[in-house]
Design an enzyme around this catalytic site. Structure first.
Site, mmCIF file in Angstrom:
data_model
loop_
_atom_site.group_PDB
_atom_site.id
_atom_site.type_symbol
_atom_site.label_atom_id
_atom_site.label_comp_id
_atom_site.label_asym_id
_atom_site.label_seq_id
_atom_site.Cartn_x
_atom_site.Cartn_y
_atom_site.Cartn_z
ATOM 1 N N GLU A 36 0.831 -1.516 0.465
ATOM 2 C CA GLU A 36 0.079 0.376 -0.100
ATOM 3 C C GLU A 36 0.490 1.230 0.077
ATOM 4 O O GLU A 36 1.702 2.052 0.748
ATOM 5 C CB GLU A 36 -0.886 -0.434 1.307
ATOM 6 C CG GLU A 36 -1.613 0.518 0.862
ATOM 7 C CD GLU A 36 -2.849 0.115 0.748
ATOM 8 O OE1 GLU A 36 -3.282 -0.382 -1.373
ATOM 9 O OE2 GLU A 36 -3.772 -1.927 0.787
ATOM 10 N N ASP A 82 3.294 2.390 -5.243
ATOM 11 C CA ASP A 82 3.072 2.019 -6.042
ATOM 12 C C ASP A 82 3.557 3.673 -7.568
ATOM 13 O O ASP A 82 4.933 3.336 -7.957
ATOM 14 C CB ASP A 82 1.215 1.945 -6.971
ATOM 15 C CG ASP A 82 0.594 2.906 -6.847
ATOM 16 O OD1 ASP A 82 0.494 3.890 -5.738
ATOM 17 O OD2 ASP A 82 -0.701 2.595 -7.276
ATOM 18 N N ALA A 128 -15.788 4.167 -1.458
ATOM 19 C CA ALA A 128 -15.608 2.935 -0.317
ATOM 20 C C ALA A 128 -13.706 2.371 -0.612
ATOM 21 O O ALA A 128 -13.445 1.140 -0.001
ATOM 22 C CB ALA A 128 -16.215 1.415 -0.766
ATOM 23 N N SER A 154 -11.901 1.290 -5.869
ATOM 24 C CA SER A 154 -11.236 1.082 -7.099
ATOM 25 C C SER A 154 -12.475 1.405 -8.179
ATOM 26 O O SER A 154 -12.328 1.408 -9.533
ATOM 27 C CB SER A 154 -10.592 0.274 -7.024
ATOM 28 O OG SER A 154 -9.501 1.514 -8.283
ATOM 29 N N SER A 155 -13.486 2.474 -8.157
ATOM 30 C CA SER A 155 -14.718 1.556 -9.085
ATOM 31 C C SER A 155 -13.711 2.921 -9.639
ATOM 32 O O SER A 155 -14.533 2.691 -11.074
ATOM 33 C CB SER A 155 -16.087 2.483 -7.863
ATOM 34 O OG SER A 155 -15.550 4.177 -7.200
ATOM 35 N N ASP A 164 -4.820 1.263 -9.966
ATOM 36 C CA ASP A 164 -5.905 0.575 -9.753
ATOM 37 C C ASP A 164 -5.616 0.321 -11.209
ATOM 38 O O ASP A 164 -6.673 -0.977 -11.428
ATOM 39 C CB ASP A 164 -6.443 1.545 -9.121
ATOM 40 C CG ASP A 164 -6.257 1.899 -8.220
ATOM 41 O OD1 ASP A 164 -5.336 1.386 -7.575
ATOM 42 O OD2 ASP A 164 -6.528 3.057 -7.207
HETATM 43 C C1 GLA Z 1 -5.188 4.480 -4.426
HETATM 44 C C2 GLA Z 1 -4.550 4.687 -5.181
HETATM 45 C C3 GLA Z 1 -3.160 3.665 -5.508
HETATM 46 C C4 GLA Z 1 -2.265 2.899 -5.023
HETATM 47 C C5 GLA Z 1 -3.223 3.621 -3.284
HETATM 48 C C6 GLA Z 1 -2.451 3.191 -2.798
HETATM 49 O O1 GLA Z 1 -5.988 3.508 -4.495
HETATM 50 O O2 GLA Z 1 -5.246 5.000 -6.443
HETATM 51 O O3 GLA Z 1 -2.705 4.271 -7.071
HETATM 52 O O4 GLA Z 1 -1.473 4.504 -4.568
HETATM 53 O O5 GLA Z 1 -4.508 4.408 -2.740
HETATM 54 O O6 GLA Z 1 -1.826 2.221 -2.149
#
Ligand code: GLA
Length: 399
Positions: free
Chosen positions: A41, A44, A130, A133-134, A179
Protein backbone atom coordinates in the site's frame (compact mmCIF):
# COMPACT_ATOMS: atom_id res chain seq x y z
CA UNK A 1 -27.03 -12.79 -6.18
CA UNK A 2 -23.51 -12.82 -4.75
CA UNK A 3 -22.50 -9.89 -2.55
CA UNK A 4 -25.65 -8.10 -3.69
CA UNK A 5 -24.54 -8.25 -7.34
CA UNK A 6 -26.90 -9.58 -10.03
CA UNK A 7 -25.79 -12.52 -12.19
CA UNK A 8 -23.95 -11.22 -15.30
CA UNK A 9 -26.71 -12.35 -17.68
CA UNK A 10 -29.26 -10.21 -15.80
CA UNK A 11 -26.96 -7.19 -15.83
CA UNK A 12 -26.34 -7.68 -19.54
CA UNK A 13 -30.11 -7.79 -20.16
CA UNK A 14 -30.69 -4.75 -18.01
CA UNK A 15 -28.12 -2.75 -19.95
CA UNK A 16 -29.48 -3.89 -23.30
CA UNK A 17 -32.99 -2.86 -22.30
CA UNK A 18 -31.86 0.56 -21.04
CA UNK A 19 -29.69 1.18 -24.08
CA UNK A 20 -32.59 0.11 -26.31
CA UNK A 21 -34.90 2.69 -24.70
CA UNK A 22 -32.36 5.49 -25.04
CA UNK A 23 -30.31 4.83 -28.14
CA UNK A 24 -31.40 1.73 -30.08
CA UNK A 25 -30.39 -1.88 -30.29
CA UNK A 26 -26.99 -1.76 -31.96
CA UNK A 27 -24.41 -1.88 -29.14
CA UNK A 28 -21.60 -3.78 -27.48
CA UNK A 29 -21.05 -4.31 -23.79
CA UNK A 30 -17.78 -3.89 -21.86
CA UNK A 31 -16.97 -4.24 -18.20
CA UNK A 32 -14.01 -3.55 -15.90
CA UNK A 33 -13.67 -4.64 -12.26
CA UNK A 34 -12.91 -2.99 -8.94
CA UNK A 35 -10.03 -4.38 -6.92
CA UNK A 36 -8.79 -5.22 -3.50
CA UNK A 37 -5.11 -4.82 -2.71
CA UNK A 38 -3.74 -7.76 -0.72
CA UNK A 39 -0.51 -6.03 0.22
CA UNK A 40 1.76 -3.22 -0.99
CA UNK A 41 0.00 0.00 0.00
CA UNK A 42 1.25 3.45 -1.02
CA UNK A 43 4.16 1.79 -2.77
CA UNK A 44 3.02 2.16 -6.41
CA UNK A 45 3.95 5.84 -6.70
CA UNK A 46 7.30 5.04 -5.12
CA UNK A 47 8.21 2.70 -8.00
CA UNK A 48 7.65 -0.24 -5.63
CA UNK A 49 5.67 -3.48 -5.50
CA UNK A 50 1.93 -4.12 -5.09
CA UNK A 51 -0.25 -7.22 -5.04
CA UNK A 52 -3.87 -6.48 -5.94
CA UNK A 53 -6.59 -8.81 -7.20
CA UNK A 54 -9.64 -7.87 -9.28
CA UNK A 55 -12.94 -8.56 -7.52
CA UNK A 56 -16.31 -9.52 -8.96
CA UNK A 57 -17.83 -6.03 -8.91
CA UNK A 58 -17.78 -4.41 -12.34
CA UNK A 59 -18.52 -1.14 -14.02
CA UNK A 60 -20.51 -2.09 -17.11
CA UNK A 61 -20.92 0.05 -20.21
CA UNK A 62 -23.14 -0.56 -23.23
CA UNK A 63 -21.69 1.43 -26.10
CA UNK A 64 -22.24 2.31 -29.73
CA UNK A 65 -20.22 4.47 -32.04
CA UNK A 66 -21.79 7.60 -33.53
CA UNK A 67 -21.02 9.28 -36.81
CA UNK A 68 -20.41 12.69 -35.21
CA UNK A 69 -18.06 13.90 -32.41
CA UNK A 70 -20.68 13.94 -29.64
CA UNK A 71 -20.50 11.79 -26.51
CA UNK A 72 -23.75 11.04 -24.75
CA UNK A 73 -23.39 9.06 -21.54
CA UNK A 74 -26.13 7.97 -19.17
CA UNK A 75 -25.32 6.76 -15.65
CA UNK A 76 -28.05 4.65 -14.11
CA UNK A 77 -26.50 5.17 -10.66
CA UNK A 78 -26.78 8.95 -10.88
CA UNK A 79 -29.86 8.77 -13.15
CA UNK A 80 -28.31 11.47 -15.24
CA UNK A 81 -27.29 11.92 -18.87
CA UNK A 82 -24.41 14.13 -19.92
CA UNK A 83 -23.61 15.32 -23.42
CA UNK A 84 -20.42 16.89 -24.64
CA UNK A 85 -18.33 17.32 -27.75
CA UNK A 86 -15.00 15.58 -28.28
CA UNK A 87 -13.81 18.96 -29.56
CA UNK A 88 -14.39 20.71 -26.21
CA UNK A 89 -12.86 18.42 -23.61
CA UNK A 90 -10.53 20.78 -21.76
CA UNK A 91 -11.17 22.39 -18.43
CA UNK A 92 -10.55 21.81 -14.73
CA UNK A 93 -12.10 18.91 -12.76
CA UNK A 94 -15.80 19.54 -12.12
CA UNK A 95 -16.08 17.08 -9.25
CA UNK A 96 -18.73 15.26 -11.24
CA UNK A 97 -18.85 11.66 -12.50
CA UNK A 98 -18.52 12.96 -16.04
CA UNK A 99 -14.91 14.03 -15.24
CA UNK A 100 -13.92 10.38 -15.69
CA UNK A 101 -15.54 10.10 -19.13
CA UNK A 102 -14.23 13.47 -20.28
CA UNK A 103 -10.79 12.71 -18.83
CA UNK A 104 -10.48 9.35 -20.61
CA UNK A 105 -11.68 10.84 -23.90
CA UNK A 106 -9.25 13.75 -23.57
CA UNK A 107 -6.19 11.68 -22.71
CA UNK A 108 -6.84 9.19 -25.51
CA UNK A 109 -7.32 12.01 -28.01
CA UNK A 110 -4.23 13.73 -26.61
CA UNK A 111 -2.22 10.56 -27.19
CA UNK A 112 -3.23 10.58 -30.86
CA UNK A 113 -6.15 8.13 -30.79
CA UNK A 114 -8.75 9.98 -32.80
CA UNK A 115 -12.06 8.93 -31.25
CA UNK A 116 -15.54 8.87 -32.70
CA UNK A 117 -18.60 10.13 -30.89
CA UNK A 118 -20.42 7.49 -28.85
CA UNK A 119 -23.57 6.67 -26.92
CA UNK A 120 -22.95 5.06 -23.55
CA UNK A 121 -25.08 3.57 -20.80
CA UNK A 122 -23.14 3.01 -17.57
CA UNK A 123 -24.07 0.69 -14.74
CA UNK A 124 -21.81 0.21 -11.74
CA UNK A 125 -21.66 -2.53 -9.14
CA UNK A 126 -18.48 -1.26 -7.48
CA UNK A 127 -19.33 0.49 -4.20
CA UNK A 128 -18.44 4.17 -4.64
CA UNK A 129 -16.06 5.88 -2.21
CA UNK A 130 -15.19 2.60 -0.48
CA UNK A 131 -11.58 2.34 -1.66
CA UNK A 132 -12.37 -0.53 -4.06
CA UNK A 133 -11.33 1.44 -7.10
CA UNK A 134 -14.64 2.33 -8.65
CA UNK A 135 -12.81 5.18 -10.42
CA UNK A 136 -10.29 3.00 -12.24
CA UNK A 137 -13.01 0.52 -13.20
CA UNK A 138 -15.04 3.36 -14.75
CA UNK A 139 -11.99 4.71 -16.56
CA UNK A 140 -10.94 1.36 -17.99
CA UNK A 141 -14.48 0.40 -19.02
CA UNK A 142 -14.86 3.81 -20.66
CA UNK A 143 -11.58 3.34 -22.51
CA UNK A 144 -12.80 0.05 -24.00
CA UNK A 145 -16.21 1.53 -24.81
CA UNK A 146 -14.68 4.50 -26.64
CA UNK A 147 -12.04 2.56 -28.57
CA UNK A 148 -13.23 -0.96 -29.46
CA UNK A 149 -16.50 -0.03 -31.25
CA UNK A 150 -14.59 2.71 -33.08
CA UNK A 151 -12.09 0.12 -34.34
CA UNK A 152 -9.17 1.69 -32.43
CA UNK A 153 -6.71 -0.90 -31.10
CA UNK A 154 -4.88 0.23 -27.95
CA UNK A 155 -2.48 -2.19 -26.23
CA UNK A 156 -3.55 -2.94 -22.68
CA UNK A 157 -0.52 -1.37 -21.05
CA UNK A 158 -1.00 1.87 -22.90
CA UNK A 159 -4.69 1.76 -22.04
CA UNK A 160 -3.93 1.42 -18.32
CA UNK A 161 -1.39 4.25 -18.42
CA UNK A 162 -3.74 6.59 -20.28
CA UNK A 163 -6.48 5.88 -17.74
CA UNK A 164 -4.08 6.72 -14.92
CA UNK A 165 -3.19 9.96 -16.73
CA UNK A 166 -6.90 10.74 -17.05
CA UNK A 167 -7.31 10.43 -13.29
CA UNK A 168 -4.17 12.48 -12.58
CA UNK A 169 -5.10 15.30 -14.95
CA UNK A 170 -8.89 15.38 -15.02
CA UNK A 171 -9.95 14.16 -11.60
CA UNK A 172 -7.14 15.64 -9.56
CA UNK A 173 -5.81 12.62 -7.63
CA UNK A 174 -2.09 11.95 -8.14
CA UNK A 175 -2.73 8.19 -7.99
CA UNK A 176 -0.19 5.56 -9.03
CA UNK A 177 -0.72 2.86 -11.65
CA UNK A 178 -2.00 0.01 -9.44
CA UNK A 179 -5.75 0.40 -9.86
CA UNK A 180 -5.86 0.92 -13.61
CA UNK A 181 -3.33 -1.88 -14.07
CA UNK A 182 -5.26 -4.51 -12.14
CA UNK A 183 -8.57 -3.45 -13.75
CA UNK A 184 -6.88 -4.05 -17.12
CA UNK A 185 -4.75 -7.14 -16.39
CA UNK A 186 -6.54 -9.04 -13.60
CA UNK A 187 -7.01 -12.77 -14.11
CA UNK A 188 -9.63 -14.82 -12.37
CA UNK A 189 -8.26 -16.99 -9.55
CA UNK A 190 -4.97 -15.06 -9.21
CA UNK A 191 -3.47 -12.15 -7.38
CA UNK A 192 -1.13 -10.02 -9.47
CA UNK A 193 2.26 -8.92 -8.18
CA UNK A 194 3.33 -5.82 -10.07
CA UNK A 195 6.68 -4.12 -10.19
CA UNK A 196 5.52 -0.53 -10.57
CA UNK A 197 8.84 0.55 -12.06
CA UNK A 198 9.31 -1.99 -14.85
CA UNK A 199 5.57 -2.76 -15.03
CA UNK A 200 6.45 -6.45 -15.23
CA UNK A 201 3.98 -8.60 -13.39
CA UNK A 202 3.49 -12.09 -12.13
CA UNK A 203 0.18 -13.87 -11.57
CA UNK A 204 0.08 -15.79 -8.31
CA UNK A 205 -2.80 -18.24 -7.94
CA UNK A 206 -4.80 -17.84 -4.75
CA UNK A 207 -5.54 -21.32 -3.37
CA UNK A 208 -9.18 -22.35 -3.84
CA UNK A 209 -9.67 -22.86 -0.13
CA UNK A 210 -8.98 -19.19 0.65
CA UNK A 211 -11.32 -16.20 0.39
CA UNK A 212 -10.60 -12.51 0.22
CA UNK A 213 -13.19 -11.06 2.55
CA UNK A 214 -13.68 -7.33 2.20
CA UNK A 215 -15.17 -5.48 5.19
CA UNK A 216 -16.47 -2.01 4.44
CA UNK A 217 -16.15 0.30 7.46
CA UNK A 218 -18.83 2.47 5.79
CA UNK A 219 -16.61 5.48 6.49
CA UNK A 220 -16.28 7.22 3.14
CA UNK A 221 -12.81 8.30 2.13
CA UNK A 222 -14.05 11.38 0.30
CA UNK A 223 -11.64 13.91 1.77
CA UNK A 224 -8.66 11.67 1.33
CA UNK A 225 -7.16 13.06 -1.85
CA UNK A 226 -5.50 16.06 -0.12
CA UNK A 227 -3.87 13.74 2.42
CA UNK A 228 -2.95 11.30 -0.36
CA UNK A 229 -1.15 13.99 -2.32
CA UNK A 230 0.60 15.11 0.89
CA UNK A 231 1.92 11.57 1.48
CA UNK A 232 3.30 11.55 -2.04
CA UNK A 233 5.01 14.86 -1.38
CA UNK A 234 6.48 13.46 1.89
CA UNK A 235 7.98 10.54 -0.03
CA UNK A 236 9.43 12.85 -2.66
CA UNK A 237 10.94 15.03 0.07
CA UNK A 238 12.48 11.90 1.64
CA UNK A 239 14.06 10.86 -1.66
CA UNK A 240 15.55 14.34 -2.14
CA UNK A 241 17.16 14.32 1.30
CA UNK A 242 18.38 10.73 1.07
CA UNK A 243 19.84 11.33 -2.38
CA UNK A 244 22.40 13.66 -0.79
CA UNK A 245 23.86 10.57 0.87
CA UNK A 246 22.80 7.88 -1.58
CA UNK A 247 23.55 9.35 -4.99
CA UNK A 248 21.70 7.66 -7.81
CA UNK A 249 18.49 6.81 -5.98
CA UNK A 250 15.43 7.80 -7.98
CA UNK A 251 12.65 6.65 -5.70
CA UNK A 252 12.11 4.97 -2.32
CA UNK A 253 12.16 1.72 -4.28
CA UNK A 254 15.94 2.13 -4.45
CA UNK A 255 16.38 2.41 -0.67
CA UNK A 256 16.88 -0.54 1.68
CA UNK A 257 15.98 -0.55 5.36
CA UNK A 258 19.66 -0.55 6.44
CA UNK A 259 20.40 2.55 4.32
CA UNK A 260 17.34 4.29 5.63
CA UNK A 261 18.36 3.70 9.22
CA UNK A 262 21.90 4.81 8.52
CA UNK A 263 20.66 8.21 7.32
CA UNK A 264 17.76 8.51 9.73
CA UNK A 265 19.15 11.74 11.22
CA UNK A 266 19.16 13.40 7.82
CA UNK A 267 15.36 13.23 7.76
CA UNK A 268 12.69 15.04 9.77
CA UNK A 269 10.97 12.49 12.01
CA UNK A 270 7.68 12.38 10.07
CA UNK A 271 9.43 11.99 6.73
CA UNK A 272 11.53 9.20 8.20
CA UNK A 273 8.41 7.30 9.27
CA UNK A 274 6.76 7.77 5.87
CA UNK A 275 9.89 6.37 4.23
CA UNK A 276 10.10 3.51 6.71
CA UNK A 277 6.58 2.45 5.79
CA UNK A 278 7.32 2.40 2.06
CA UNK A 279 10.69 0.70 2.33
CA UNK A 280 9.44 -2.00 4.72
CA UNK A 281 6.20 -2.47 2.74
CA UNK A 282 8.13 -3.21 -0.45
CA UNK A 283 9.96 -5.98 1.35
CA UNK A 284 6.68 -7.30 2.75
CA UNK A 285 5.23 -7.63 -0.76
CA UNK A 286 8.21 -9.69 -1.90
CA UNK A 287 7.93 -11.87 1.21
CA UNK A 288 4.17 -12.21 0.77
CA UNK A 289 4.61 -13.43 -2.81
CA UNK A 290 6.91 -16.16 -1.53
CA UNK A 291 4.44 -17.09 1.21
CA UNK A 292 1.55 -17.35 -1.24
CA UNK A 293 3.54 -19.38 -3.73
CA UNK A 294 4.79 -21.77 -1.10
CA UNK A 295 1.36 -22.40 0.42
CA UNK A 296 1.96 -20.48 3.66
CA UNK A 297 -1.21 -18.47 4.39
CA UNK A 298 -0.13 -17.99 8.02
CA UNK A 299 3.05 -16.26 6.89
CA UNK A 300 1.05 -14.18 4.40
CA UNK A 301 -1.37 -13.22 7.17
CA UNK A 302 1.40 -12.07 9.49
CA UNK A 303 2.68 -9.77 6.77
CA UNK A 304 -0.83 -8.33 6.36
CA UNK A 305 -1.01 -7.44 10.06
CA UNK A 306 2.46 -5.90 9.90
CA UNK A 307 1.42 -3.89 6.84
CA UNK A 308 -1.60 -2.55 8.70
CA UNK A 309 0.46 -1.53 11.72
CA UNK A 310 2.90 0.29 9.47
CA UNK A 311 0.10 2.12 7.63
CA UNK A 312 -1.49 3.06 10.94
CA UNK A 313 1.61 4.17 12.85
CA UNK A 314 4.18 5.26 10.27
CA UNK A 315 2.15 6.32 7.27
CA UNK A 316 -0.88 7.49 9.28
CA UNK A 317 -3.51 6.71 6.67
CA UNK A 318 -5.75 4.45 8.74
CA UNK A 319 -8.65 5.53 10.96
CA UNK A 320 -10.19 4.14 14.13
CA UNK A 321 -12.90 2.17 12.30
CA UNK A 322 -10.33 0.41 10.10
CA UNK A 323 -8.15 -0.35 13.12
CA UNK A 324 -11.17 -1.79 14.88
CA UNK A 325 -12.08 -3.99 11.89
CA UNK A 326 -8.55 -5.41 11.85
CA UNK A 327 -8.61 -6.03 15.58
CA UNK A 328 -12.02 -7.73 15.46
CA UNK A 329 -10.90 -9.85 12.51
CA UNK A 330 -7.88 -11.12 14.38
CA UNK A 331 -10.12 -13.13 16.71
CA UNK A 332 -12.77 -14.17 14.16
CA UNK A 333 -13.17 -17.66 12.65
CA UNK A 334 -10.81 -18.81 9.91
CA UNK A 335 -8.67 -15.63 9.79
CA UNK A 336 -5.04 -15.61 8.57
CA UNK A 337 -4.49 -11.89 8.35
CA UNK A 338 -6.21 -8.52 7.94
CA UNK A 339 -5.28 -4.99 6.93
CA UNK A 340 -6.73 -1.80 5.52
CA UNK A 341 -6.74 -1.80 1.74
CA UNK A 342 -6.50 1.09 -0.75
CA UNK A 343 -5.65 4.70 -0.05
CA UNK A 344 -7.05 4.70 3.51
CA UNK A 345 -8.87 7.26 5.74
CA UNK A 346 -11.93 5.01 5.59
CA UNK A 347 -13.05 2.44 3.08
CA UNK A 348 -12.35 -1.24 3.54
CA UNK A 349 -10.18 -3.90 5.10
CA UNK A 350 -9.09 -7.04 3.29
CA UNK A 351 -9.08 -10.30 5.21
CA UNK A 352 -7.52 -13.59 4.20
CA UNK A 353 -9.93 -16.24 5.44
CA UNK A 354 -10.30 -20.01 5.10
CA UNK A 355 -13.18 -20.62 2.69
CA UNK A 356 -15.00 -23.01 5.01
CA UNK A 357 -15.09 -20.34 7.73
CA UNK A 358 -16.03 -17.42 5.48
CA UNK A 359 -19.72 -17.40 6.43
CA UNK A 360 -18.97 -17.60 10.17
CA UNK A 361 -16.31 -14.90 9.79
CA UNK A 362 -18.77 -12.64 8.00
CA UNK A 363 -21.45 -13.15 10.64
CA UNK A 364 -19.11 -12.48 13.55
CA UNK A 365 -17.59 -9.39 11.96
CA UNK A 366 -21.01 -7.94 11.15
CA UNK A 367 -22.18 -8.49 14.71
CA UNK A 368 -19.11 -7.28 16.58
CA UNK A 369 -18.50 -4.19 14.40
CA UNK A 370 -22.11 -3.13 14.72
CA UNK A 371 -22.05 -3.69 18.49
CA UNK A 372 -18.97 -1.52 18.85
CA UNK A 373 -19.86 1.31 16.45
CA UNK A 374 -23.59 1.18 15.77
CA UNK A 375 -22.70 0.87 12.07
CA UNK A 376 -23.71 -2.17 10.00
CA UNK A 377 -20.72 -2.96 7.79
CA UNK A 378 -21.08 -4.29 4.24
CA UNK A 379 -19.07 -7.48 3.92
CA UNK A 380 -18.16 -9.10 0.62
CA UNK A 381 -16.74 -12.60 0.27
CA UNK A 382 -14.57 -12.45 -2.85
CA UNK A 383 -12.34 -14.56 -5.04
CA UNK A 384 -9.97 -13.02 -7.57
CA UNK A 385 -11.94 -12.04 -10.68
CA UNK A 386 -11.23 -11.37 -14.35
CA UNK A 387 -10.00 -7.98 -15.57
CA UNK A 388 -11.59 -5.76 -18.21
CA UNK A 389 -13.31 -7.51 -21.07
CA UNK A 390 -16.04 -7.33 -23.63
CA UNK A 391 -19.12 -9.12 -22.41
CA UNK A 392 -19.81 -11.84 -23.30
CA UNK A 393 -16.04 -12.39 -23.46
CA UNK A 394 -14.29 -11.85 -26.79
CA UNK A 395 -10.90 -13.48 -26.98
CA UNK A 396 -9.19 -10.91 -29.17
CA UNK A 397 -9.44 -7.91 -26.84
CA UNK A 398 -6.20 -8.21 -24.89
CA UNK A 399 -2.92 -7.26 -26.43
C1 GLA B 1 -5.18 4.58 -4.28
C2 GLA B 1 -4.42 4.91 -5.55
C3 GLA B 1 -3.39 3.84 -5.89
C4 GLA B 1 -2.51 3.52 -4.68
C5 GLA B 1 -3.36 3.30 -3.43
C6 GLA B 1 -2.52 3.15 -2.19
O1 GLA B 1 -5.96 3.44 -4.49
O2 GLA B 1 -5.31 5.06 -6.64
O3 GLA B 1 -2.62 4.25 -6.99
O4 GLA B 1 -1.55 4.52 -4.48
O5 GLA B 1 -4.28 4.35 -3.21
O6 GLA B 1 -1.75 2.00 -2.26
Amino acid sequence: MINGVLPPESTGNLLRARFGEMFGTDMRIFRAPGRVNLIGEHTDYNDGFVMPAAIGFYTWIAAAKREDRILEAYSDHFEEKITFSLDALDGPPRKHWSDFIRGVAATFEGAGHKLAGANLVIHTEVPLGAGLSSSASLEVATALALTVPAGIAVPRLELAKLCQAAENQYVGARCGIMDQFIASFGVSGSALMLDCRSLEYQLIPVPRDLRLVVCNSMVRHEHASGEYNRRRADCEAGVKLLAQHLPGIRALRDVGIADLDKYKDALPETIYRRCRHVVSENQRVLDAAKALESGDPDGFGRLMYASHASLRDDYEVSCKELDLLVELASSSPGIYGARMTGGGFGGCTVNLVRAEHAAAFEAQMARTYQQATGIAPNIYVCEPAQGAEAWPAERSLRS
